[in-house]
Motif scaffolding. Structure first.
Motif, short mmCIF file in Angstrom:
data_model
loop_
_atom_site.label_atom_id
_atom_site.label_comp_id
_atom_site.label_asym_id
_atom_site.label_seq_id
_atom_site.Cartn_x
_atom_site.Cartn_y
_atom_site.Cartn_z
N ALA A 146 0.83 -1.21 0.00
CA ALA A 146 0.00 0.00 0.00
C ALA A 146 0.86 1.26 0.00
O ALA A 146 0.38 2.34 -0.33
N ALA B 49 4.44 0.15 6.74
CA ALA B 49 4.63 -0.97 7.67
C ALA B 49 5.49 -2.07 7.05
O ALA B 49 5.45 -2.30 5.84
N SER C 117 -1.69 -5.84 6.36
CA SER C 117 -2.92 -6.13 7.11
C SER C 117 -4.07 -6.35 6.14
O SER C 117 -4.00 -5.96 4.96
#
Ligand SMILES: [Zn+2]
Ligand SMILES: [Zn+2]
Length: 183
Positions: free
Chosen positions: A135, A145, A160
């Motif tokens: 992302a 992340a 996620s």
């Protein structure tokens, strides 16, 4: 702690610290407990700052451009902190290996556990199985992340379910926009 054959706990612990950096030393220790380490460490005044440096060094491994660079960085980190393997049986964990000398402070222990664990993870599962959330490449929804890919098929791209779902929605919208533009 148990450094399992794939280094999985160690590399997941590193990602947990990197993705959600604790505000103080107690937070770091709590995170190591959640992820399988049982040891107590003597408190040193610089533990929090020095552990941050360990994580920053590890993030350079995460962001390495290719496997040779990744290996070079990890080799340097292991040379700096890891020792010959040693059988140990502390805190009722059962016999397991430590790749460090006894009695080291928290940041040094984490540096050894994280570098050796990451090396085991990459060499057993694949050198590409560590990176940043996909992302982060999408305009408008940046996510930096760290993703540790421990999936069976080795295709985890998002940190996620949330990031994966948002990316799916964006793909759907851009396809819909393309159809609209064509009339
Ligand atoms: Zn141990
Ligand atoms: Zn993400």
């Amino acid at each position: 702690m148990h450094l399992n054959p794939y280094g999985e706990y160690a590399v997941l612990r590193a990602a947990s610290l990197a993705n959600d950096w604790p505000a103080d030393r107690a937070g770091i220790v709590a995170r190591t407990r959640e992820r399988g380490m049982t040891m107590d460490f003597r408190v040193e005044p610089d533990d929090h700052r020095r552990t941050r440096r360990v994580l920053d060094g590890w993030l350079a491994v995460v962001d390495a451009a290719d496997p040779p660079r990744r290996a070079e960085l990890l080799n340097a980190q292991m040379a700096a902190v890891a020792a010959y393997p040693r059988l140990t049986d502390h805190d009722g964990e059962g016999w397991h290996l430590h790749y460090r000398d006894d009695g080291r402070p928290l940041p040094d222990v984490l540096a050894a556990v994280i570098s050796v664990g990451t090396a085991l993870h990459l060499t057993t599962r694949g050198m590409h199985r560590l990176g940043r959330c996909a992302a982060g490449q999408d305009a408008g929804a940046p996510c930096t992340a760290v993703v540790v890919d421990v999936t069976r098929n080795g295709r985890q791209r998002y940190c996620s379910v949330r990031c994966a779902n948002r990316a799916a929605v964006r793909r759907h919208r851009s396809r819909a926009a393309l159809v609209d533009a064509r009339g």
